[in-house]
Design a protein around this motif. Sequence first.
Motif, PDB file in Angstrom:
ATOM      1  N   SER A  88      20.450 -29.967   4.162  1.00  0.00           N
ATOM      2  CA  SER A  88      21.414 -29.571   5.188  1.00  0.00           C
ATOM      3  C   SER A  88      20.818 -29.751   6.582  1.00  0.00           C
ATOM      4  O   SER A  88      19.712 -29.276   6.847  1.00  0.00           O
ATOM      5  CB  SER A  88      21.814 -28.104   4.985  1.00  0.00           C
ATOM      6  N   THR A 100      27.362 -36.024   4.780  1.00  0.00           N
ATOM      7  CA  THR A 100      26.276 -36.992   4.968  1.00  0.00           C
ATOM      8  C   THR A 100      25.005 -36.546   4.246  1.00  0.00           C
ATOM      9  O   THR A 100      24.276 -37.368   3.686  1.00  0.00           O
ATOM     10  CB  THR A 100      26.036 -37.185   6.486  1.00  0.00           C
ATOM     11  N   SER A 101      24.746 -35.252   4.235  1.00  0.00           N
ATOM     12  CA  SER A 101      23.558 -34.755   3.534  1.00  0.00           C
ATOM     13  C   SER A 101      23.672 -35.036   2.037  1.00  0.00           C
ATOM     14  O   SER A 101      22.677 -35.312   1.359  1.00  0.00           O
ATOM     15  CB  SER A 101      23.395 -33.252   3.785  1.00  0.00           C
ATOM     16  N   ALA A 104      28.975 -36.373  14.261  1.00  0.00           N
ATOM     17  CA  ALA A 104      28.596 -37.289  13.177  1.00  0.00           C
ATOM     18  C   ALA A 104      27.083 -37.269  13.028  1.00  0.00           C
ATOM     19  O   ALA A 104      26.337 -37.446  13.985  1.00  0.00           O
ATOM     20  CB  ALA A 104      29.064 -38.690  13.506  1.00  0.00           C
ATOM     21  N   SER A 160      22.260 -28.526   9.435  1.00  0.00           N
ATOM     22  CA  SER A 160      22.413 -27.262  10.171  1.00  0.00           C
ATOM     23  C   SER A 160      21.697 -26.098   9.499  1.00  0.00           C
ATOM     24  O   SER A 160      21.283 -25.152  10.152  1.00  0.00           O
ATOM     25  CB  SER A 160      23.902 -26.920  10.280  1.00  0.00           C
ATOM     26  N   GLY A 161      21.600 -26.182   8.173  1.00  0.00           N
ATOM     27  CA  GLY A 161      21.059 -25.048   7.432  1.00  0.00           C
ATOM     28  C   GLY A 161      22.045 -23.892   7.340  1.00  0.00           C
ATOM     29  O   GLY A 161      21.699 -22.792   6.896  1.00  0.00           O
ATOM     30  N   LYS A 166      31.054 -42.539   8.167  1.00  0.00           N
ATOM     31  CA  LYS A 166      30.840 -42.641   9.623  1.00  0.00           C
ATOM     32  C   LYS A 166      32.046 -43.284  10.290  1.00  0.00           C
ATOM     33  O   LYS A 166      32.537 -42.793  11.301  1.00  0.00           O
ATOM     34  CB  LYS A 166      29.607 -43.476   9.956  1.00  0.00           C
TER      35      LYS A 166
HETATM   36  O1  M6R Z   1      24.689 -29.307   8.271  1.00  0.00           O
HETATM   37  P1  M6R Z   1      24.933 -29.997   6.954  1.00  0.00           P
HETATM   38  O2  M6R Z   1      24.004 -31.161   6.754  1.00  0.00           O
HETATM   39  O3  M6R Z   1      24.870 -29.067   5.789  1.00  0.00           O
HETATM   40  O4  M6R Z   1      26.379 -30.577   7.070  1.00  0.00           O
HETATM   41  C1  M6R Z   1      27.001 -31.231   5.994  1.00  0.00           C
HETATM   42  C2  M6R Z   1      28.256 -31.945   6.432  1.00  0.00           C
HETATM   43  O5  M6R Z   1      29.181 -31.052   6.978  1.00  0.00           O
HETATM   44  C3  M6R Z   1      27.960 -33.049   7.466  1.00  0.00           C
HETATM   45  O6  M6R Z   1      27.017 -33.959   6.998  1.00  0.00           O
HETATM   46  C4  M6R Z   1      29.239 -33.791   7.822  1.00  0.00           C
HETATM   47  O7  M6R Z   1      29.704 -34.549   6.740  1.00  0.00           O
HETATM   48  C5  M6R Z   1      29.023 -34.678   9.061  1.00  0.00           C
HETATM   49  N1  M6R Z   1      30.151 -34.582   9.919  1.00  0.00           N
HETATM   50  C6  M6R Z   1      28.772 -36.114   8.700  1.00  0.00           C
HETATM   51  O8  M6R Z   1      28.658 -36.944   9.806  1.00  0.00           O
END
Ligand code: M6R
Length: 366
Positions: free
Chosen positions: A105, A60-61, A157, A107-108, A243
């Motif tokens: 990101s 998603t990022s 999600a 979560s980072g 999603k």
């Molecule tokens: O923590 P991050 O934004 O780096 O994570 C990236 C992807 O793992 C995250 O966006 C993943 O695709 C989600 N499950 C989307 O809903």
Amino acid sequence: EKSGYQHFMLKEIFEQPKTVFDCLRGRLYADEGKIILSGIEQYLPEITQAERIIIIACGTSWHAGLAAEYFIEETCRIPVEVEYASEFRYRNPIVKKGDVIIAISQSGETADTLVAIEKAKEQGALILGIVNVVGSSIARISHAGAYTHAGPEIGVASTKAFTAQLAVLYLTAFKIAQHRQNISEEKYLMLCKELEAVPEKTAQILQLNEYIETIARKYKDAVSCLFLGRGYNFPIALEGALKLKEISYIHAEGYPAAEMKHGPIALVDEKLPVIFIATKDQYHEKVISNMQEIKARKGKIIAIATEGDTITPALADDVIFVPEADEIISPILNVIPLQLLAYHTGVAKDLDVDKPRNLAKSVTVE
Ligand code: M6R
């Protein structure tokens, strides 16, 4: 913890008027036409003179990054590349001093994104982090950046983190554009005002929750779905498909609407729901004719359209009307009904929407 909501995902979707507001607070002064991003202020001359911007992210990022490519190039006239971190890190990428890397990101801690920016840093690039979790690894390794301030995201999600990422990316783009004098003062002020209006318009879209639930129930047994959009909203088609996949386990693909005739249109029959992002923008007429192409092949159409637009039942089976917005700002609004659609489809299928099978909240292994 869920504050009365049935799931974290729904709670987080409904938090978005507030999280986007929090993200803009103290940063955007639309009336004065002022944007303050203290985290990157120090590097502004370097960013403004960047030869190119490379955005690195996953999932998603990555979609937030792709959306940003469209509006950064349009407003700043700096070339932008958007890279999957997992691909970028392994292919001996060409990075030079003068390149600005934006890592996105929630979560980072995403391993691929972290290693990708470590590599780029060694090669002399300036690293900006757009991160939600304060003090996380990606935040620490970046030279500078801006937090998204969306608060903890529990649902696997990503929802509120995505809109907060977009909000920060808009602020960054408009700030650079103004510094480079790439857009007129008038357009800059208009975009600032449009951005300021996002929390209020998001709240209006959330009032469609129950209506969207009825649409979700209608299509919950679909085997496959297509999400189509053009221009600024093509990345939102990808995000809508991701999603739905994650939450309802329905196979879904996002495509630029015009790519249909290069292959995917072969899938269209009376059983295939096709979700169109068809809000008023420079592509509107073209999107309408793409919808006619689907209807001619008996596909079912769910359209996201602008309030006041007339979309006949002959053209779309279900229409979700969203408030009018400038096309540059529209992605951050158009994603909201798609989040709700995925959520309600998952719930209608009795699935664990907060913890979909096989997925982890943060992917700390490659
Ligand atoms: O923590 P991050 O934004 O780096 O994570 C990236 C992807 O793992 C995250 O966006 C993943 O695709 C989600 N499950 C989307 O809903």
